[in-house]
Enzyme design. Structure first.
Site, PDB file in Angstrom:
ATOM      1  N   HIS A 295      50.260  40.218  35.130  1.00 44.07           N
ATOM      2  CA  HIS A 295      49.747  39.088  34.351  1.00 44.07           C
ATOM      3  C   HIS A 295      50.331  39.078  32.941  1.00 44.07           C
ATOM      4  CE1 HIS A 295      46.299  39.577  37.282  1.00 44.07           C
ATOM      5  NE2 HIS A 295      46.542  38.284  37.381  1.00 44.07           N
TER       6      HIS A 295
ATOM      7  N   ARG B  64      43.643  42.742  43.836  1.00 40.86           N
ATOM      8  CA  ARG B  64      42.972  43.191  45.060  1.00 40.86           C
ATOM      9  C   ARG B  64      43.440  44.568  45.520  1.00 40.86           C
ATOM     10  NH1 ARG B  64      43.012  37.280  46.184  1.00 40.86           N
ATOM     11  NH2 ARG B  64      40.839  36.651  46.556  1.00 40.86           N
TER      12      ARG B  64
END
Length: 266
Positions: free
Chosen positions: A33, A183
Site C-alpha cells: 500500500h 489476508r
C-alpha cells in the site's frame, strides 16, 4: 494530515488541499500500500487515502467481520508518508440508504474472479465510483496485485468519461515471492511456508515450463484448492490468442481457509 469521516468535511479538505492523487484501500496497510502512496505522490501535489471495508464487495459468508482492521497503525504509516487527507467513513456515510443504483461491469466482471465471487466487481466498481465522486482526484492508483480490478476500473473510467488518470502500481512481494496482502495474516505458519508456491507456479507458466492446467494440478497435489490458472491478454484480459505477445497469467487458489490471488506479466 486530516482524518475525515463525512462527505461535507471531505469536500472542504480536498478543496483546500488542491489537486490530489487518490489511493483507495480497505486498511490493514502494508508495504505494498505504501508503495502505491509513493506512486500517487509522484503524480500530484497532494495525496488522499481512503480506509473503508466495503461490504458491497464482500459476499455473505466471506470475511467482512474478521477482515483485519488496524486504523491507528494505518494512520501512523500514512502520516509518515506525508499523506494530506485520510477518508475513513462509516458505512452510513457512503451507504445512507440501500445502494439500489450500482455499476455493473461488462462481461469481464463475470470471468476469472467473477466466476467465483458473484457480484464482487459490481461492489468494487460502485464504491470506487462513489469515492471518485466524493474526492474528485486528478489520478487514482491501483495495484497490479488485483489485476482484474485494475482492468475493470480503467475501463469504467474510459467508458464513463471520468476526468482522472488511473495509475498501476507494481505488486509488492515478500522476500520469498509471496504477494503482499492483508489476508496473508489468516495463514498459519505451515500455510505461510507453503504460500510462495503460487508465485512459483506463475513463474513456471510464464517461462513456458508448464501449462496453466499443469500448474493448477500441481497446486492441487500440494493440498491447494485452485479456482483458476489462466493466461490472458494484458490489455483487456481477453482470452490470449497465438499472436498475442503481451500476456499475464492469473491465478486464484485456496490454501486452508485462505484464498490467495496473484498474477505475473510476461
Amino acid at each position: 494530515m486530516k482524518i475525515v469521516r463525512d462527505l461535507a468535511t471531505l469536500r472542504a479538505a480536498t478543496a483546500a488541499a488542491g489537486p490530489l492523487a487518490f489511493v483507495p484501500t480497505m486498511g490493514n496497510l502494508h508495504a505494498g500500500h505504501l508503495s502505491l502512496v509513493r506512486l500517487a505522490r509522484s503524480h500530484a501535489p497532494g495525496v488522499a487515502v481512503s480506509i473503508f471495508v466495503n461490504r458491497l464487495q464482500i459476499a455473505p459468508g466471506e470475511d467482512f467481520d474478521r477482515y483485519p482492521r488496524s486504523f491507528d497503525k494505518d494512520c501512523a504509516l500514512l502520516e509518515a508518508e506525508g499523506v494530506e487527507v485520510v477518508f475513513a467513513p462509516d458505512e452510513s456515510v457512503l451507504y445512507p440508504q440501500p445502494q439500489t443504483y450500482t455499476v455493473k461491469p461488462g462481461p469481464l466482471g463475470e470471468e476469472l474472479e467473477g466466476r467465483f465471487r458473484a457480484g464482487f466487481f459490481t461492489g468494487v466498481a460502485t464504491v470506487v465510483l462513489k469515492l471518485f465522486n466524493a474526492l474528485q482526484p486528478v489520478a487514482a492508483v491501483f495495484g497490479k496485485k488485483d489485476y482484474q480490478q485494475l482492468t475493470i476500473v480503467r475501463e469504467m473510467v474510459r467508458q464513463l468519461d471520468l476526468p482522472l488518470a488511473i495509475l498501476a502500481g507494481e505488486t509488492a512481494r515478500e522476500a520469498d515471492g509471496l504477494a503482499m496482502s492483508s489476508r496473508n495474516a489468516y495463514l498459519s505458519a505451515a500455510e505461510r511456508a507453503e504460500a510462495p508456491r503460487l508465485y512459483r507456479a506463475l513463474q513456471a507458466v510464464a517461462g513456458g515450463k508448464i501449462s496453466p492446467q499443469a500448474a493448477a494440478d500441481e497446486l492441487a497435489s500440494r493440498g491447494w484448492q485452485p479456482d483458476y490458472v489462466e493466461v490472458r491478454r494484458r490489455t483487456d484480459l481477453g482470452v490470449a490468442q497465438a499472436f498475442d505477445r503481451e500476456l499475464v497469467v492469473l491465478a486464484a487458489a485456496r490454501l486452508g481457509g485462505t484464498r490467495l490471488i496473484d498474477n505475473l506479466e510476461f
